[in-house]
Design a protein around this motif. Sequence first.
Motif, PDB file in Angstrom:
ATOM      1  N   ARG A 226       1.066  -1.196   0.097  1.00 50.95           N
ATOM      2  CA  ARG A 226       0.013   0.026   0.061  1.00 50.95           C
ATOM      3  C   ARG A 226       0.574   1.369  -0.065  1.00 50.95           C
ATOM      4  N   TRP A 227       0.598   2.128  -1.078  1.00 49.99           N
ATOM      5  CA  TRP A 227       1.331   3.419  -1.025  1.00 49.99           C
ATOM      6  C   TRP A 227       0.698   4.332  -0.010  1.00 49.99           C
ATOM      7  N   VAL A 228       1.580   5.017   0.946  1.00 52.80           N
ATOM      8  CA  VAL A 228       1.161   6.065   2.002  1.00 52.80           C
ATOM      9  C   VAL A 228       1.929   7.285   1.752  1.00 52.80           C
ATOM     10  N   GLU A 229       1.637   8.249   2.150  1.00 54.56           N
ATOM     11  CA  GLU A 229       2.145   9.457   2.377  1.00 54.56           C
ATOM     12  C   GLU A 229       2.187  10.313   3.301  1.00 54.56           C
ATOM     13  N   GLU A 230       3.425  10.973   3.793  1.00 56.13           N
ATOM     14  CA  GLU A 230       3.452  11.739   5.149  1.00 56.13           C
ATOM     15  C   GLU A 230       4.775  12.478   5.076  1.00 56.13           C
ATOM     16  N   GLY A 231       4.305  13.755   5.395  1.00 56.49           N
ATOM     17  CA  GLY A 231       5.394  14.688   5.355  1.00 56.49           C
ATOM     18  C   GLY A 231       5.738  15.011   4.084  1.00 56.49           C
ATOM     19  N   GLY A 232       5.016  14.784   3.007  1.00 56.28           N
ATOM     20  CA  GLY A 232       5.370  15.400   1.568  1.00 56.28           C
ATOM     21  C   GLY A 232       6.203  14.349   1.010  1.00 56.28           C
ATOM     22  N   ARG A 233       6.259  13.018   1.617  1.00 54.40           N
ATOM     23  CA  ARG A 233       7.210  11.904   1.040  1.00 54.40           C
ATOM     24  C   ARG A 233       6.243  10.365   1.157  1.00 54.40           C
ATOM     25  N   GLY A 234       6.374   9.811   0.022  1.00 56.57           N
ATOM     26  CA  GLY A 234       5.489   8.668  -0.016  1.00 56.57           C
ATOM     27  C   GLY A 234       6.549   7.271  -0.205  1.00 56.57           C
ATOM     28  N   GLN A 235       5.765   6.238   0.212  1.00 55.71           N
ATOM     29  CA  GLN A 235       6.415   4.750   0.275  1.00 55.71           C
ATOM     30  C   GLN A 235       5.453   3.888   0.447  1.00 55.71           C
ATOM     31  N   TRP A 236       6.146   2.830  -0.069  1.00 54.39           N
ATOM     32  CA  TRP A 236       5.149   1.551  -0.180  1.00 54.39           C
ATOM     33  C   TRP A 236       5.288   0.834   1.213  1.00 54.39           C
ATOM     34  N   ILE A 237       4.249   0.407   2.015  1.00 53.82           N
ATOM     35  CA  ILE A 237       4.372  -0.408   2.981  1.00 53.82           C
ATOM     36  C   ILE A 237       3.670  -1.623   2.994  1.00 53.82           C
ATOM     37  N   ASP A 238       3.989  -2.908   3.848  1.00 51.18           N
ATOM     38  CA  ASP A 238       2.967  -3.921   3.841  1.00 51.18           C
ATOM     39  C   ASP A 238       1.769  -3.686   4.097  1.00 51.18           C
ATOM     40  N   ASP A 239       0.704  -4.455   3.317  1.00 50.03           N
ATOM     41  CA  ASP A 239      -0.404  -4.329   3.575  1.00 50.03           C
ATOM     42  C   ASP A 239      -1.297  -5.764   3.438  1.00 50.03           C
ATOM     43  N   GLU A 240      -0.711  -6.705   3.939  1.00 47.20           N
ATOM     44  CA  GLU A 240      -0.941  -7.982   3.690  1.00 47.20           C
ATOM     45  C   GLU A 240      -2.604  -8.482   4.056  1.00 47.20           C
ATOM     46  N   LEU A 241      -2.940  -7.588   5.206  1.00 47.06           N
ATOM     47  CA  LEU A 241      -4.231  -8.028   5.716  1.00 47.06           C
ATOM     48  C   LEU A 241      -5.484  -7.423   5.156  1.00 47.06           C
ATOM     49  N   ILE A 242      -5.278  -6.400   4.175  1.00 44.66           N
ATOM     50  CA  ILE A 242      -6.503  -5.549   3.619  1.00 44.66           C
ATOM     51  C   ILE A 242      -7.534  -5.480   4.478  1.00 44.66           C
ATOM     52  N   LEU A 243      -7.660  -4.766   5.597  1.00 45.59           N
ATOM     53  CA  LEU A 243      -8.255  -4.641   6.639  1.00 45.59           C
ATOM     54  C   LEU A 243      -9.638  -3.958   6.288  1.00 45.59           C
ATOM     55  N   ASP A 244      -9.619  -3.295   5.156  1.00 43.82           N
ATOM     56  CA  ASP A 244     -10.941  -2.686   4.669  1.00 43.82           C
ATOM     57  C   ASP A 244     -11.811  -3.748   3.977  1.00 43.82           C
ATOM     58  N   GLU A 245     -11.665  -4.830   3.867  1.00 39.03           N
ATOM     59  CA  GLU A 245     -12.542  -6.018   3.206  1.00 39.03           C
ATOM     60  C   GLU A 245     -13.670  -6.081   3.894  1.00 39.03           C
ATOM     61  N   ARG A 246     -14.729  -6.264   3.324  1.00 43.29           N
ATOM     62  CA  ARG A 246     -16.032  -6.567   4.277  1.00 43.29           C
ATOM     63  C   ARG A 246     -16.864  -7.459   3.298  1.00 43.29           C
ATOM     64  N   TYR A 247     -17.795  -8.310   3.979  1.00 42.02           N
ATOM     65  CA  TYR A 247     -18.603  -9.455   3.265  1.00 42.02           C
ATOM     66  C   TYR A 247     -20.044  -9.023   3.623  1.00 42.02           C
ATOM     67  N   ALA A 248     -20.914  -9.375   2.485  1.00 44.16           N
ATOM     68  CA  ALA A 248     -22.357  -9.071   3.026  1.00 44.16           C
ATOM     69  C   ALA A 248     -23.029 -10.514   3.204  1.00 44.16           C
ATOM     70  N   VAL A 249     -24.001 -10.529   3.962  1.00 47.00           N
ATOM     71  CA  VAL A 249     -25.019 -11.609   4.279  1.00 47.00           C
ATOM     72  C   VAL A 249     -26.534 -11.471   4.430  1.00 47.00           C
ATOM     73  N   ILE A 250     -27.408 -12.192   3.713  1.00 46.74           N
ATOM     74  CA  ILE A 250     -28.610 -12.433   3.701  1.00 46.74           C
ATOM     75  C   ILE A 250     -29.237 -13.509   4.404  1.00 46.74           C
ATOM     76  N   ASP A 251     -30.117 -13.566   5.116  1.00 48.86           N
ATOM     77  CA  ASP A 251     -30.816 -14.610   6.011  1.00 48.86           C
ATOM     78  C   ASP A 251     -32.044 -15.221   5.314  1.00 48.86           C
ATOM     79  N   VAL A 252     -32.039 -16.127   4.707  1.00 49.44           N
ATOM     80  CA  VAL A 252     -33.364 -16.901   3.971  1.00 49.44           C
ATOM     81  C   VAL A 252     -34.111 -17.821   5.014  1.00 49.44           C
TER      82      VAL A 252
END
Length: 370
Positions: A226-252
Motif C-alpha cells: 500500500r502506498w502511503v504519504e506523510e510529510g510530503g514523502r511517499g513509500q510502499w508499506i506492507d498491506d497483507e491483511l487488507i483490513l478494509d475488506e467486508r462481506y455481505a450476508v442475507i438470511d433466508v
Amino acid sequence: MPSSESSLGLRSVDSSNRLVITFLVDNTLEWFTKLPPGFTHELSQHLQNQNPPLKTHPVTGVPVLDLNEFCCGAHGFSALIETQISGEDAHLTLFDTGPDSLSLVRNVKALQVPVDKITRVITSHWHADHTGGLLSFLELRTGSKSECIVDCHPDRPISRGMARGAQPNMIFACLPDDPTFEEIEAAGGVVEKHAEGHAVASGAVWVSGEIPRITSFEEGIPGAKRWVEEGGRGQWIDDELILDERYAVIDVAGKGLVIFSACSHAGICNVVRDAVTKFSRPIHMIIGGLHLAPADSAVRIGPTIDFLSRQLIPAPNFVLPMHCSGFYFKVELEKALGDGCVPASTGMKVEISGDRELDRRLFPSTITIV
C-alpha cells in the motif's frame, strides 16, 4: 427458535418473498453445465424470456443468438442482489462493480437490468477489480430519479501494489486507482462511509465491518503493498491483511445464511466464522472469490475444504467458487461437496425462496465448528 430479526438488525427473507441473485461480472462464462434447482444460465434467460428480443434468421426462420448482446467475462466480480421483506418494497443492491468501464455496462444491458432501480452499491474492498466499473455504472444511471448510495469503507488507499515473494521490496505492478470519494459524488453517487457492520435494504442485507483474523492458516496476502504519504514523502508499506475488506450476508428463512465474499483476502474460513458467530445460523450458500488461485495459496486449499465440508456442522448446502478461487480449488471442492460445488458464472441467475415454517421445524439453535 431463530427470530425473524437479529440483534444486529438483519431481517430474514421469509416464505412470501425470495432472494434473487444475478451475477453481472465474473471471470468465467458457463452456458451448459448442469445446475441445481433455482439456478438459470444466461442462455436460458435469453431464450425463455426473449429479453432482449431475439432476431429471426432471414433464411431458416429460427431465433439468432446475437453474441454481441450477451454478457462478457472479466477478471473481477459484481452481483445484483434483489431482496424483499414482507409488506415492503423490493430492494436492488449491487455488490461490487467489476474491473473496468466496459464489462458491467455491457452485461447490465445484455440482461436488461433496470439500473435506475438500483439504489445502493456495496464495495467489498478497495481493489480495482471490484471498483473499476463504479463510475461507469453511476454514469449509466444519469437522469435517474432515484439516488444511489455508494456504501464503502472510509479507508481508501492512494494506491495498492504487489511485490514478489523473493523480492519483498520490488513492486512489480500496482492496480489502477480506485475511484475517489469526490469522483463518486461527481458521477452522481451518494457516498456513505462505513467501517462497522450495518444493515441495509430494509434490513435484508447486512454488511460486515472488519473481519476478525483468527484462522491459523489464513494469514493474509503475501506481497500485498500500500502506498502511503506523510510529510510530503511517499513509500510502499506492507498491506497483507487488507483490513478494509467486508462481506455481505442475507438470511433466508428455512435455508440459512447466504454469504457474499467477493475476494476473501481475509480468508473464507474467517468470513464464515464471523458470520456464524454473529448470527448463529447455518450457512446455505457461500458466493464469490475465495482467493485460492495464486500458487502461494495452494497450501490453504486442503485446510479450507476440510473446514467447509467437515469442521462446519452443518456444512454449507452450496459453495459457488468464483472470480479468484482458482481451478484446482474448484476441482478439490467438487470432490468434497459434489453437487454442492456449483459452477456459477457471469449472466447466471439464482432464486432462493424463504420458508418460515420449515425454519421453525428443522433448524438447529446452534451451529458447531469443530
